[in-house]
Design a protein around this motif. Structure first.
Motif, short mmCIF file in Angstrom:
data_model
loop_
_atom_site.label_atom_id
_atom_site.label_comp_id
_atom_site.label_asym_id
_atom_site.label_seq_id
_atom_site.Cartn_x
_atom_site.Cartn_y
_atom_site.Cartn_z
N THR A 64 0.88 -1.26 -0.09
CA THR A 64 -0.11 -0.16 0.09
C THR A 64 0.84 1.19 -0.09
N PHE A 65 2.19 1.17 -0.43
CA PHE A 65 3.04 2.14 -0.21
C PHE A 65 2.68 3.57 -1.07
N TYR A 66 1.86 3.40 -2.30
CA TYR A 66 1.41 4.72 -2.76
C TYR A 66 -0.14 4.87 -2.47
N GLY A 67 -0.64 4.31 -1.56
CA GLY A 67 -2.11 4.35 -1.22
C GLY A 67 -2.41 5.82 -1.25
N ASP A 68 -1.64 6.62 -0.49
CA ASP A 68 -2.05 8.16 -0.20
C ASP A 68 -1.38 9.00 -1.45
N THR A 69 -0.15 8.64 -1.73
CA THR A 69 0.75 9.60 -2.70
C THR A 69 0.31 9.34 -4.21
N CYS A 70 -0.19 8.06 -4.47
CA CYS A 70 -0.40 7.90 -5.88
C CYS A 70 -1.46 6.74 -6.02
N PRO A 71 -2.61 6.95 -5.66
CA PRO A 71 -3.55 5.95 -5.49
C PRO A 71 -3.77 5.20 -6.91
N ASN A 72 -3.67 6.03 -8.03
CA ASN A 72 -3.94 5.35 -9.27
C ASN A 72 -2.53 4.81 -10.07
N ALA A 73 -1.47 4.71 -9.11
CA ALA A 73 -0.44 4.21 -9.76
C ALA A 73 -0.35 2.73 -10.36
N LEU A 74 -0.88 1.82 -9.81
CA LEU A 74 -0.95 0.57 -10.22
C LEU A 74 -2.00 0.48 -11.54
N GLY A 75 -3.34 1.06 -11.46
CA GLY A 75 -4.07 1.06 -12.64
C GLY A 75 -3.29 1.53 -13.77
N ILE A 85 -0.11 1.89 -14.41
CA ILE A 85 0.97 0.90 -15.04
C ILE A 85 0.37 -0.17 -15.72
N ARG A 86 -0.66 -0.68 -15.05
CA ARG A 86 -1.37 -2.06 -15.84
C ARG A 86 -1.85 -1.46 -17.22
N THR A 87 -2.70 -0.28 -17.39
CA THR A 87 -3.10 -0.03 -18.75
C THR A 87 -1.84 -0.09 -19.56
N SER A 88 -0.88 0.77 -19.16
CA SER A 88 0.04 0.91 -20.03
C SER A 88 0.94 -0.60 -20.50
N ILE A 89 1.11 -1.36 -19.48
CA ILE A 89 1.64 -2.68 -19.82
C ILE A 89 0.87 -3.62 -20.58
N ARG A 90 -0.38 -3.56 -20.27
CA ARG A 90 -1.38 -4.24 -21.25
C ARG A 90 -1.33 -3.94 -22.66
N SER A 91 -1.54 -2.56 -22.74
CA SER A 91 -1.30 -2.28 -24.17
C SER A 91 -0.05 -2.48 -24.93
N ALA A 92 1.13 -2.55 -24.14
CA ALA A 92 2.32 -3.00 -24.95
C ALA A 92 2.12 -4.67 -25.24
N SER A 102 8.82 4.98 -8.37
CA SER A 102 10.27 4.61 -8.66
C SER A 102 9.99 3.64 -10.05
N CYS A 103 11.02 3.78 -10.83
CA CYS A 103 11.31 2.88 -11.75
C CYS A 103 11.53 1.46 -11.33
N ALA A 104 12.07 1.23 -10.28
CA ALA A 104 12.43 -0.03 -9.68
C ALA A 104 11.00 -0.75 -9.50
N ASP A 105 9.85 0.01 -8.80
CA ASP A 105 8.49 -0.49 -8.64
C ASP A 105 8.03 -0.74 -9.96
N ILE A 106 8.07 0.05 -10.89
CA ILE A 106 7.33 0.00 -11.97
C ILE A 106 7.75 -1.37 -12.95
N LEU A 107 9.13 -1.66 -12.77
CA LEU A 107 9.70 -3.08 -13.36
C LEU A 107 8.96 -4.20 -12.37
N ALA A 108 8.82 -4.22 -11.25
CA ALA A 108 8.13 -5.11 -10.37
C ALA A 108 6.69 -5.41 -10.86
N VAL A 109 6.05 -4.17 -10.85
CA VAL A 109 4.52 -4.15 -11.04
C VAL A 109 4.28 -4.70 -12.67
N ALA A 110 5.15 -4.22 -13.52
CA ALA A 110 4.90 -4.68 -14.82
C ALA A 110 5.27 -6.44 -15.05
N ALA A 111 6.50 -6.85 -14.24
CA ALA A 111 6.38 -8.39 -14.40
C ALA A 111 5.26 -8.94 -14.01
#
Ligand code: HEM
Length: 322
Positions: free
Chosen positions: A30-41, A43-50, A121-130
């Motif tokens: 829940t690290f980005y729960g307050d600071t960026c609640p839409n982060a995961l969604g 990233i997901r949209t972007s990865i799925r379209s790729a 972070s880019c490191a988190d984006i890599l983990a979520v993308a995987a």
């Protein structure tokens, strides 16, 4: 007097505990729960379209996270380009002309920067993308722990030392994974990502021309058709790592190994009379065990030496230090 001394001692202990926990800051889903609640969604949209554009990208993104985590931890060091202060990891043998997906991570990053600049972070984006990639191609899903920071350094020499090679033997692979806190079982489960994706002729040429007894003769001869014997002819020609179902995430990779149809030597050594045979057997018979072990091992891999708390930065552009 005595009370003051006790008070001072207690305060010192408290300080020590606090500073220790700051260094040991834990990742949290829940690290980005307050600071960026839409982060995961986002990233997901972007990865799925790729991946919808190119299905192999799912494999490439899983591999990118692995090659990040094995080199000075999951800190996005693999994404840094050469610069006066950086010797990029992109050009070591195990990565050069081989790891891919950088532009997909850049796209996801700029989508996230649009909604919450300077937070994710880019490191988190890599983990979520995987994770998103695995899910998209029918693999398991898992809850990704977040809060990794990005490095300000990269290390080509550590990349060269710590990334496994296709010709590595079983003991070398076991030692490498163990040095990252991953067990033999984790290693076999993670290697199961070779159920998707492709490899270049240069990585399996020696094996298919070896005429050895650890490769199925029919399989070797099929692979020779698109991988000429002489270096460097056809070096970049691709073959699926899983000859049966290269586009879906299943346990056929392990069934192939039982039939000596592993494409890379580093695949076949997992089933060649050594200590990992029983794990390969298990996964070949029990797809659901493989799926849940794979998910746990990916979480464990994502936990390798993250930069947290005040260590590291949030890069604005993943390929360079701010
Ligand atoms: C056990 C040691 C491992 C070795 C020696 C190894 C080696 C390789 C090699 C040589 C390739 C082909 C690259 C090319 O021809 O360009 C490859 C592809 C791949 N590897 Fe591994 N690998 C290992 C473990 C892993 C692990 C642990 C993961 C993920 C957690 C992984 C994920 C992948 C994926 C998904 C591909 C396909 C990439 C694509 O199609 O772009 N590998 N690996």
């Amino acid at each position: 007097m005595v009370t003051a001394a006790i008070f001072r001692a207690a305060a010192t202990v408290m300080l020590l505990v606090l500073s220790f926990s700051a260094c040991q800051a834990q990742l949290s889903s829940t690290f980005y729960g307050d600071t960026c609640p839409n982060a995961l969604g986002t990233i997901r949209t972007s990865i799925r379209s790729a991946i919808a554009r190119e299905r192999r990208m799912a494999a490439s993104l899983i591999r990118l996270h692995f090659h990040d985590c094995f080199v000075q931890g999951c800190d996005a060091s693999i994404l840094l380009d050469n610069s006066p202060s950086i010797t990029s990891e992109k050009f070591v043998t195990q990565n050069n002309n081989s790891v891919r997906g950088f532009e997909v991570i850049d796209e996801a990053k700029s989508a996230v920067e649009n909604v919450c600049p300077g937070v994710v972070s880019c490191a988190d984006i890599l983990a979520v993308a995987a994770r998103d990639a695995s899910e998209y191609v029918g693999g398991p899903s898992w809850t990704v722990k977040l809060g990794r920071k990005d490095s300000t350094t990269a290390s080509a020499s550590l990349a060269s030392r710590d990334l496994p090679r296709f010709a590595d033997g079983l003991q070398r692979l076991i030692d490498l994974f163990e040095s990252k806190g991953l067990s033999e079982r984790d290693m076999v489960a993670l290697s199961g990502s070779h159920t998707i994706g492709q490899a270049q002729c240069v990585t399996f040429r020696d094996r298919i021309y070896s005429n050895g007894s650890d490769i199925d003769a029919g399989f070797a001869s099929t692979r020779r058709r698109n991988c000429p014997a002489t270096f460097p002819n056809g070096n970049g020609n691709l073959a699926p790592l899983d000859l049966v179902t290269p586009n879906s995430f299943d346990n056929n990779y392990f069934r192939n190994l039982l039939q000596k149809k592993g494409l890379l030597q580093s695949d076949q050594v997992l089933f060649s009379g050594g200590s990992t045979d029983s794990i390969v057997n298990d996964y070949s018979r029990n797809p659901s065990t493989f799926r849940s072990d794979f998910a746990s091992a990916m979480i464990k891999m994502g936990d390798i030496e993250p930069l947290t708390g005040s260590a590291g930065i949030i890069r604005r552009i993943c390929s360079r230090v701010n």
